[in-house]
Design an enzyme around this catalytic site. Structure first.
Site, PDB file in Angstrom:
ATOM      1  CD  GLU A  46    -103.092 -22.903  48.209  1.00  0.00           C
ATOM      2  OE1 GLU A  46    -104.207 -22.437  48.504  1.00  0.00           O
ATOM      3  OE2 GLU A  46    -102.606 -22.838  47.078  1.00  0.00           O
ATOM      4  CG  ASP A 111    -110.705 -34.208  38.082  1.00  0.00           C
ATOM      5  OD1 ASP A 111    -111.278 -35.298  38.284  1.00  0.00           O
ATOM      6  OD2 ASP A 111    -111.220 -33.117  38.388  1.00  0.00           O
ATOM      7  CB  ILE A 112    -110.933 -39.261  34.679  1.00  0.00           C
ATOM      8  CG1 ILE A 112    -109.529 -39.130  34.086  1.00  0.00           C
ATOM      9  CG2 ILE A 112    -111.873 -39.797  33.618  1.00  0.00           C
ATOM     10  CD1 ILE A 112    -108.720 -40.366  34.164  1.00  0.00           C
ATOM     11  CG  ASP A 113    -116.494 -35.541  37.167  1.00  0.00           C
ATOM     12  OD1 ASP A 113    -117.527 -36.218  37.031  1.00  0.00           O
ATOM     13  OD2 ASP A 113    -116.355 -34.687  38.056  1.00  0.00           O
ATOM     14  CB  CYS A 123    -126.335 -47.181  32.827  1.00  0.00           C
ATOM     15  SG  CYS A 123    -124.633 -46.554  32.848  1.00  0.00           S
ATOM     16  CB  SER A 162    -113.168 -38.490  43.163  1.00  0.00           C
ATOM     17  OG  SER A 162    -114.472 -38.965  42.840  1.00  0.00           O
ATOM     18  CG  HIS A 168    -108.736 -36.991  41.657  1.00  0.00           C
ATOM     19  ND1 HIS A 168    -109.115 -36.572  42.917  1.00  0.00           N
ATOM     20  CD2 HIS A 168    -109.697 -36.539  40.816  1.00  0.00           C
ATOM     21  CE1 HIS A 168    -110.257 -35.899  42.833  1.00  0.00           C
ATOM     22  NE2 HIS A 168    -110.632 -35.868  41.567  1.00  0.00           N
ATOM     23  CG  HIS A 314    -106.160 -26.661  38.937  1.00  0.00           C
ATOM     24  ND1 HIS A 314    -106.971 -27.433  39.733  1.00  0.00           N
ATOM     25  CD2 HIS A 314    -106.964 -26.114  37.990  1.00  0.00           C
ATOM     26  CE1 HIS A 314    -108.214 -27.351  39.279  1.00  0.00           C
ATOM     27  NE2 HIS A 314    -108.235 -26.558  38.231  1.00  0.00           N
TER      28      HIS A 314
END
Length: 426
Positions: A46, A111-113, A123, A162, A168, A314
């Site tokens: 997909e 996924d690290i945001d 900061c 990203s 990612h 996902h």
């Protein structure tokens, strides 16, 4: 158009050029086809596209690289997401009997945001990042890459910026792609240490004995801690920051440290006082006291969006997608150059489209190449595209991707040989 000045309003004019001349379709197809080891692997994948004005189109699927290329050049998506490999072709999901259309496989993804670190960085906040807090992403990649390779035995890890404020990871080994939801959850839980929402003050709690994985992670954090936490974030400088750190130590220790800090203002020395108190406490307490390690992990340990990793179905933003807000390309990262990776040096779509039109040396050679290309139209178009992205700042990132794919191809060849050997056995 000035290279660095990306203007969001120009995105719809730049995307057709990007998908026609710069998007690395050959490498992209090579990745998602996985050497053709499994039948219909690419065809049952997909894709979802976000179009202009946030129109979201799910369950796209394609039979060939050419079909994918044609559709993307027709639709010019603002964002591309990659989903699972399904039991049937996703674009025919409405024609399949209810309940039989199932997500079967997908890369194990992380996924690290940066927004998840807002309580421990001074900061920036929200979507903003700077070179000071980017160290958190470097630490996250170092810790997770080591654990996924050494603790779990995975080999084919694709790290991708990203395009704005995070990274990612795509774990592409066959064993990872076949993991069940329960197994994905177990891996994600193993790698999660920072627990609790905004209301939770103490988000990391260690117990004896400290797991070897946590010890390994602390070694990574320790390498960056002085520069990142004590100097760049100044966590033991301003009173407000000091109070947040002291809230993570036992009450009797807190009182002693508050007293000591009155005479000592230097962050490095203040940290040494915390470490000394921890050693003292460890020698007298019945159960393990590891508050200095808990502080280090709370401030620096990777914060994962566990839900992204758990689900097979996902969707996750695709490499080489353009970030509409920043214009930056979502590029593969070279782990060997991690400490020098600069998110602000990642090319924008406006820059690479402008670079295409700059005259370069060897222009005559290119003209003669073009004449050759016309003789063999299909291969020629592919060769021209390769030369096109090589002319731009995108070139080096495609090279990283190629290197990653070459590593994977060696394992596909092994799989294909084994398969043909099995078929010959009588």
């Amino acid at each position: 158009m000035p290279a660095s000045n990306y203007d969001q309003a120009c995105l719809q004019d730049l995307l057709p050029l990007y998908y026609k001349r710069l998007f690395p379709f050959a490498q992209y197809y090579r990745w998602l086809n996985y050497g053709g080891v499994q039948k219909n692997y690419f065809q049952n994948r997909e894709f979802s596209f976000t179009l202009k004005d946030d129109i979201y189109v799910r369950y796209q699927s394609f039979s060939t690289q050419g079909e994918l290329e044609k559709e993307m050049q027709k639709m010019n998506p603002y964002k591309i997401d990659i989903g699972a490999i399904y039991s049937h072709r996703p674009n025919q999901h409405n024609t399949v009997k209810s309940g039989t259309f199932q997500a079967l496989e997908k890369e194990l993804v992380f996924d690290i945001d940066m927004t998840d670190y807002d309580d421990v960085r001074s900061c920036c906040s929200a979507a903003d990042i700077c070179s000071k807090c980017w160290t958190l992403m470097t630490i996250a990649i170092r810790i997770l890459d080591r654990a996924l390779r050494e603790d779990f035995g995975f080999q084919h890890l694709l790290w991708v910026y990203s395009g704005r404020r995070g990274v990612h990871c795509w774990v592409c080994d066959e064993a990872a792609r076949k993991l069940s939801v329960a197994a994905r959850s177990a891996v994600a839980e193993y790698l999660s240490l920072v627990k609790g929402g905004e209301q939770t003050v103490k988000k990391v709690v260690l117990s004896d004995p400290i797991h070897p994985f946590i010890r390994e992670s602390l070694t990574v954090v320790d390498h960056y801690f002085t520069q990142y936490a004590l100097q760049d974030q100044d966590i033991l400088g301003r009173k407000e920051s000091v109070d947040k750190v002291l809230a993570l130590v036992p009450e009797d220790v807190r009182k002693d440290l508050q007293q000591d800090f009155k005479n000592e203002k230097k962050p490095e020395t203040r940290w040494k006082l915390i470490e000394d108190q921890a050693i003292r406490k460890q020698s007298t307490a019945k159960k393990g006291q590891h508050f200095e390690k808990e502080i280090m992990l709370q401030y620096c340990y990777p914060r994962l969006d566990v839900n992204v990793s758990k689900g097979v179905n996902h969707l996750l933003k695709s490499p080489f997608s353009v970030h509409p807000k920043t214009g930056r390309i979502s590029v593969p990262m070279d782990i060997k150059e991690l400490d020098t990776f600069d998110p602000f040096a990642v090319p924008t779509i406006s820059l690479i489209c402008e670079e295409l039109d700059r005259p370069r040396t060897g222009e005559e050679d290119e003209k003669s190449e073009d004449i050759k290309d016309k003789e063999n139209e299909k291969d020629g178009a592919e060769r021209r595209k390769i030369r096109d992205f090589k002319k731009t700042s995108l070139g080096k990132y495609v090279k990283y991707f190629d290197r990653f794919l070459d590593g994977m191809a060696r394992s596909w060849k092994g799989d294909l040989l084994r398969k043909s050997d099995l078929q010959k056995e009588f």
